[in-house]
Write a protein that holds these residues in place. Structure first.
Motif, PDB file in Angstrom:
ATOM      1  N   ASP A 246       4.282 -21.385   6.654  1.00  0.00           N
ATOM      2  CA  ASP A 246       3.740 -20.900   7.920  1.00  0.00           C
ATOM      3  C   ASP A 246       4.745 -21.206   9.023  1.00  0.00           C
ATOM      4  O   ASP A 246       4.420 -21.800  10.041  1.00  0.00           O
ATOM      5  N   MET A 247       5.987 -20.804   8.780  1.00  0.00           N
ATOM      6  CA  MET A 247       7.050 -21.107   9.725  1.00  0.00           C
ATOM      7  C   MET A 247       8.127 -20.027   9.640  1.00  0.00           C
ATOM      8  O   MET A 247       8.538 -19.643   8.546  1.00  0.00           O
ATOM      9  N   VAL A 248       8.592 -19.537  10.782  1.00  0.00           N
ATOM     10  CA  VAL A 248       9.701 -18.587  10.820  1.00  0.00           C
ATOM     11  C   VAL A 248      11.002 -19.347  10.611  1.00  0.00           C
ATOM     12  O   VAL A 248      11.290 -20.310  11.332  1.00  0.00           O
ATOM     13  N   ARG A 249      11.814 -18.928   9.622  1.00  0.00           N
ATOM     14  CA  ARG A 249      13.011 -19.707   9.276  1.00  0.00           C
ATOM     15  C   ARG A 249      13.967 -18.875   8.437  1.00  0.00           C
ATOM     16  O   ARG A 249      13.578 -17.832   7.881  1.00  0.00           O
ATOM     17  N   ASN A 250      15.205 -19.359   8.331  1.00  0.00           N
ATOM     18  CA  ASN A 250      16.205 -18.726   7.465  1.00  0.00           C
ATOM     19  C   ASN A 250      16.145 -19.245   6.035  1.00  0.00           C
ATOM     20  O   ASN A 250      16.658 -18.594   5.121  1.00  0.00           O
ATOM     21  N   THR A 251      15.554 -20.416   5.824  1.00  0.00           N
ATOM     22  CA  THR A 251      15.665 -21.087   4.529  1.00  0.00           C
ATOM     23  C   THR A 251      14.649 -20.608   3.495  1.00  0.00           C
ATOM     24  O   THR A 251      14.620 -21.124   2.386  1.00  0.00           O
ATOM     25  N   LYS A 252      13.834 -19.634   3.850  1.00  0.00           N
ATOM     26  CA  LYS A 252      12.840 -19.123   2.910  1.00  0.00           C
ATOM     27  C   LYS A 252      13.526 -18.266   1.849  1.00  0.00           C
ATOM     28  O   LYS A 252      14.303 -17.379   2.152  1.00  0.00           O
ATOM     29  N   ASN A 253      13.228 -18.511   0.569  1.00  0.00           N
ATOM     30  CA  ASN A 253      13.803 -17.739  -0.544  1.00  0.00           C
ATOM     31  C   ASN A 253      15.329 -17.695  -0.464  1.00  0.00           C
ATOM     32  O   ASN A 253      15.943 -16.637  -0.341  1.00  0.00           O
ATOM     33  N   MET A 254      15.937 -18.841  -0.570  1.00  0.00           N
ATOM     34  CA  MET A 254      17.395 -18.954  -0.367  1.00  0.00           C
ATOM     35  C   MET A 254      18.087 -19.450  -1.641  1.00  0.00           C
ATOM     36  O   MET A 254      17.626 -20.381  -2.290  1.00  0.00           O
ATOM     37  N   TYR A 255      19.208 -18.822  -1.979  1.00  0.00           N
ATOM     38  CA  TYR A 255      20.047 -19.301  -3.080  1.00  0.00           C
ATOM     39  C   TYR A 255      21.083 -20.274  -2.556  1.00  0.00           C
ATOM     40  O   TYR A 255      21.396 -20.286  -1.346  1.00  0.00           O
ATOM     41  N   LEU A 256      21.642 -21.080  -3.444  1.00  0.00           N
ATOM     42  CA  LEU A 256      22.719 -22.003  -3.086  1.00  0.00           C
ATOM     43  C   LEU A 256      23.723 -22.072  -4.229  1.00  0.00           C
ATOM     44  O   LEU A 256      23.338 -22.228  -5.394  1.00  0.00           O
ATOM     45  N   ILE A 257      24.992 -21.942  -3.902  1.00  0.00           N
ATOM     46  CA  ILE A 257      26.090 -22.154  -4.842  1.00  0.00           C
ATOM     47  C   ILE A 257      27.054 -23.154  -4.202  1.00  0.00           C
ATOM     48  O   ILE A 257      27.437 -22.980  -3.033  1.00  0.00           O
ATOM     49  N   ARG A 258      27.460 -24.181  -4.961  1.00  0.00           N
ATOM     50  CA  ARG A 258      28.327 -25.214  -4.375  1.00  0.00           C
ATOM     51  C   ARG A 258      29.399 -25.636  -5.366  1.00  0.00           C
ATOM     52  O   ARG A 258      29.133 -25.836  -6.556  1.00  0.00           O
ATOM     53  N   LEU A 259      30.609 -25.796  -4.864  1.00  0.00           N
ATOM     54  CA  LEU A 259      31.718 -26.387  -5.604  1.00  0.00           C
ATOM     55  C   LEU A 259      32.075 -27.705  -4.935  1.00  0.00           C
ATOM     56  O   LEU A 259      32.132 -27.786  -3.699  1.00  0.00           O
ATOM     57  N   GLU A 260      32.331 -28.734  -5.748  1.00  0.00           N
ATOM     58  CA  GLU A 260      32.682 -30.037  -5.169  1.00  0.00           C
ATOM     59  C   GLU A 260      33.757 -30.689  -6.024  1.00  0.00           C
ATOM     60  O   GLU A 260      33.677 -30.691  -7.258  1.00  0.00           O
ATOM     61  N   TYR A 261      34.763 -31.272  -5.352  1.00  0.00           N
ATOM     62  CA  TYR A 261      35.811 -31.994  -6.056  1.00  0.00           C
ATOM     63  C   TYR A 261      35.922 -33.390  -5.452  1.00  0.00           C
ATOM     64  O   TYR A 261      35.917 -33.548  -4.227  1.00  0.00           O
ATOM     65  N   ASN A 262      36.007 -34.390  -6.321  1.00  0.00           N
ATOM     66  CA  ASN A 262      36.025 -35.780  -5.860  1.00  0.00           C
ATOM     67  C   ASN A 262      37.337 -36.469  -6.210  1.00  0.00           C
ATOM     68  O   ASN A 262      37.874 -36.306  -7.315  1.00  0.00           O
TER      69      ASN A 262
END
Length: 266
Positions: A246-262
């Motif tokens: 019950d909130m207007v937002r960008n994060t609704k139904n969102m995919y995420l792909i991430r690359l990380e190097y340590n």
């Protein structure tokens, strides 16, 4: 000398098991090792009504066994026809509690984040990952139980007016409360032989937020899968969708792909 060798062996055995608390959508109470640097490149977005996405470049550094910091820069086309630079944020976490045994630990940390963003404010959700300038602070606890890791957090957010003359609209919430609950399980390898083995971790995370007094809230579920190669390179996939919203937002139904190097022991 025997005690030192035993401690080194225990650390060598236990460190890979911590992989299952490298959550995709939240931070654990644990920190990176001292003098270690993590570099992340991330893309998140949604496809309806139009394809919109945000890219984030993030650097993380372990200052000590108790303190680590993050710095992030954001670009997106959420508020424009093309990609544009939105601003940045700084995050710090202090681990104040560590209860360690073999293949188990319980940890607690406090964290704070501040962001400075140049975007119009059109959403009800306060988020410091490219949408709002503001401040967030909270506490997180993480429990590792062999191959299972559980983590929960609560935090408070306060939104400032955005840079560029973008003020919060009249009636817009300036304060919010956020809460998370995350579970991670180390599926592979079944038995550790060395650090070159690929890790496969499965996650389920619950992500909630509410604007007190406004009747605006949501709770998302975000399943995720994670691969870790040679204990240094990480690949994450996640998709979050509302259990209720019950909130207007960008994060609704969102995919995420991430690359990380340590990089360790700098």
């Amino acid at each position: 000398m025997k005690k030192i060798l035993l401690a080194v062996c225990l650390i060598a055995i236990a460190c890979p098991l911590f992989a299952q608390e490298l959550y995709v959508n939240t931070e654990p109470a644990s920190n990176m090792a001292t003098n270690s640097l993590g570099l992340r490149l991330e893309n998140q977005g949604y496809f309806k009504p139009d394809f919109k996405n945000r890219s984030t470049f993030e650097g993380m550094y372990g200052l000590s066994r108790s303190v680590m910091v993050h710095g992030s820069l954001y670009t997106s086309n959420y508020y424009s026809s093309g990609q544009h630079f939105e601003g940045g944020s700084v995050y710090a976490k202090f681990r104040f509690l560590s209860v360690d045994t073999v293949q188990q630990h319980f940890r607690g940390a406090v964290f704070a984040k501040v962001s400075s963003i140049n975007n119009p404010i059109v959403n009800q959700e306060i988020t410091l990952e490219g949408d709002n300038s503001g401040l967030q602070s909270g506490v997180v606890f993480t429990q590792l139980l062999h191959k299972l890791a559980l983590s929960g957090s609560v935090s408070y957010l306060h939104a400032f007016d955005n840079r560029g003359g973008y003020s919060l609209p009249d009636g817009q919430a300036r304060n919010a409360a956020a809460y998370t609950l995350s579970g991670g399980y180390l599926l592979l390898p079944r038995k550790y032989r060395d650090y070159s083995q690929t890790n496969l971790n499965l996650y389920v995370e619950l992500l909630g937020k509410t604007n007190p007094g406004k009747g605006q809230s949501y709770l998302d579920v975000a399943p995720a899968v994670q691969f870790i190669f040679n204990s240094t390179f990480r690949l994450d996939f996640s998709y979050r969708t509302p259990i209720y919203n019950d909130m207007v937002r960008n994060t609704k139904n969102m995919y995420l792909i991430r690359l990380e190097y340590n990089l360790f022991n700098l």
